[in-house]
Design an enzyme around this catalytic site. Structure first.
Site, mmCIF file in Angstrom:
data_model
loop_
_atom_site.group_PDB
_atom_site.id
_atom_site.type_symbol
_atom_site.label_atom_id
_atom_site.label_comp_id
_atom_site.label_asym_id
_atom_site.label_seq_id
_atom_site.Cartn_x
_atom_site.Cartn_y
_atom_site.Cartn_z
ATOM 1 N N LEU A 17 0.826 -1.209 0.000
ATOM 2 C CA LEU A 17 0.000 0.000 0.000
ATOM 3 C C LEU A 17 0.859 1.258 0.000
ATOM 4 O O LEU A 17 0.539 2.237 -0.676
ATOM 5 C CB LEU A 17 -0.928 0.002 1.219
ATOM 6 C CG LEU A 17 -1.943 -1.131 1.322
ATOM 7 C CD1 LEU A 17 -2.788 -0.971 2.588
ATOM 8 C CD2 LEU A 17 -2.835 -1.194 0.091
ATOM 9 N N ASP A 36 11.435 3.006 5.178
ATOM 10 C CA ASP A 36 11.205 1.571 5.183
ATOM 11 C C ASP A 36 12.468 0.878 5.672
ATOM 12 O O ASP A 36 13.560 1.467 5.651
ATOM 13 C CB ASP A 36 10.858 1.090 3.767
ATOM 14 C CG ASP A 36 10.043 -0.184 3.753
ATOM 15 O OD1 ASP A 36 8.864 -0.131 3.352
ATOM 16 O OD2 ASP A 36 10.573 -1.240 4.161
ATOM 17 N N VAL A 58 10.207 2.164 12.468
ATOM 18 C CA VAL A 58 9.229 3.124 12.977
ATOM 19 C C VAL A 58 9.017 3.017 14.485
ATOM 20 O O VAL A 58 8.577 3.977 15.122
ATOM 21 C CB VAL A 58 7.871 2.975 12.253
ATOM 22 C CG1 VAL A 58 8.008 3.329 10.781
ATOM 23 C CG2 VAL A 58 7.292 1.570 12.435
ATOM 24 N N TYR A 159 -3.085 -8.438 16.130
ATOM 25 C CA TYR A 159 -3.258 -7.529 14.992
ATOM 26 C C TYR A 159 -4.460 -6.620 15.201
ATOM 27 O O TYR A 159 -4.382 -5.394 15.012
ATOM 28 C CB TYR A 159 -3.422 -8.357 13.721
ATOM 29 C CG TYR A 159 -3.512 -7.553 12.453
ATOM 30 C CD1 TYR A 159 -2.384 -6.920 11.931
ATOM 31 C CD2 TYR A 159 -4.716 -7.428 11.766
ATOM 32 C CE1 TYR A 159 -2.456 -6.182 10.760
ATOM 33 C CE2 TYR A 159 -4.802 -6.696 10.601
ATOM 34 C CZ TYR A 159 -3.665 -6.074 10.098
ATOM 35 O OH TYR A 159 -3.756 -5.337 8.936
ATOM 36 N N LYS A 163 -4.500 -2.494 15.581
ATOM 37 C CA LYS A 163 -5.234 -1.644 14.648
ATOM 38 C C LYS A 163 -6.377 -0.905 15.347
ATOM 39 O O LYS A 163 -6.703 0.240 14.993
ATOM 40 C CB LYS A 163 -5.773 -2.479 13.480
ATOM 41 C CG LYS A 163 -4.676 -3.098 12.619
ATOM 42 C CD LYS A 163 -3.754 -2.051 12.015
ATOM 43 C CE LYS A 163 -2.775 -2.638 11.026
ATOM 44 N NZ LYS A 163 -1.927 -1.622 10.364
ATOM 45 N N PHE A 192 -6.869 -6.545 0.715
ATOM 46 C CA PHE A 192 -6.156 -5.868 -0.360
ATOM 47 C C PHE A 192 -5.075 -6.769 -0.955
ATOM 48 O O PHE A 192 -4.513 -7.627 -0.259
ATOM 49 C CB PHE A 192 -5.513 -4.577 0.149
ATOM 50 C CG PHE A 192 -6.407 -3.378 0.008
ATOM 51 C CD1 PHE A 192 -6.126 -2.392 -0.919
ATOM 52 C CD2 PHE A 192 -7.544 -3.248 0.787
ATOM 53 C CE1 PHE A 192 -6.960 -1.295 -1.068
ATOM 54 C CE2 PHE A 192 -8.380 -2.151 0.657
ATOM 55 C CZ PHE A 192 -8.083 -1.175 -0.280
ATOM 56 N N THR A 194 -1.706 -7.253 -1.623
ATOM 57 C CA THR A 194 -0.413 -6.789 -1.129
ATOM 58 C C THR A 194 0.587 -7.935 -1.241
ATOM 59 O O THR A 194 0.208 -9.073 -1.546
ATOM 60 C CB THR A 194 -0.529 -6.353 0.337
ATOM 61 O OG1 THR A 194 -0.907 -7.499 1.131
ATOM 62 C CG2 THR A 194 -1.580 -5.250 0.510
#
Length: 253
Positions: A17, A36, A58, A159, A163, A192, A194
């Protein structure tokens, strides 16, 4: 906010994405900064788009600060931040081999939720020095949640929790940053196409696509990128999480 000529940072921008967002916004005239861990892919994409790359974990304060400093020195400070970096895991809270390792839960929370918060706070601190536009806007921050925040399936506890935290973070951050002219938004994508999805056999991908009411296909990075564009350009959209899922509602498993 007009996109042309703006400097936009994208975490997880080397693939999936994030890469779709980077390509779309660069085509609209933005200067893209890709953050990244995948240096080879990130540098190649940044070079192709005329942008810049900085290697970044991150969830690490030191790594994030160094990466933001590097991008600022190369293409300028951020007008917008798109948080796409994230990981997934599949494990029951209590499985056949006993309870889920706490380290596995911790890793997902650290990358997805703490990583999002880390980049948000550091980018916002820089954005507040931007010259405001006619609406008083200095920046936009868009994060990536998931429909799992609402309908987490069995095996998605870590997960879904990560989120769900991003969804819950959106409004208080938007309220706080209102005084400095920074909008905060979140996208909650469904299924999606990916790199993670591409690991599944083609027939399974097609079956998953058929499960989506309409359009009956997997989402594409371009679909996600177009919503990012709309969020950046619409000054009255703030403090909201938008589902992008073709009316999908996930079943328990």
């Amino acid at each position: 906010m007009n996109i042309e000529g703006r400097t936009i940072y994208i975490t997880g921008g080397a693939s999936g994405l994030g890469a779709g967002v980077a390509r779309h916004l660069a085509a609209l005239g933005a200067k893209v900064g890709i953050l990244d861990l995948n240096q080879d892919a990130g540098e190649a994409l940044a070079s192709a788009l005329g942008g810049a790359f900085a290697r970044c974990d991150v969830a690490s304060e030191e790594s994030a600060i160094a990466a933001l400093d590097q991008l600022a020195a190369t293409i300028g400070g951020p007008n917008a931040l798109i948080n796409c970096a994230g990981i997934g895991t599949a494990a029951r809270i209590v499985g056949k081999d006993g309870p889920m390792p706490l380290s596995a839960f911790d890793k997902v929370i650290r990358v997805n939720l703490i990583g999002t918060f880390n980049m948000m706070r550091l980018a916002a601190a820089r954005m507040q020095a931007n010259e405001p536009n006619s609406d008083g806007e200095r920046g936009v921050i868009i994060s990536t949640a998931s429909v799992a925040a609402y309908e987490g399936q069995i095996g998605q506890a870590a997960y879904a929790a990560s989120k769900g935290g991003i969804v819950a973070l959106t409004l208080p951050a938007a309220r706080e940053f209102a005084r400095i002219g920074i909008r905060v938004l979140t996208i909650a994508p469904g299924l999606f196409k990916t790199p993670l999805m591409d690991e599944l056999p083609e027939e399974i991908q097609e079956s998953l696509g058929r499960s989506i009411p309409f359009p009956s296909r997997l989402g594409l990075p371009e679909d996600f990128a177009r919503l990012v564009q709309s969020m950046i350009e619409n000054p009255y959209l703030n403090g909201e999480t938008v589902r992008l899922d073709g009316a999908l509602r996930m079943q328990p498993k």
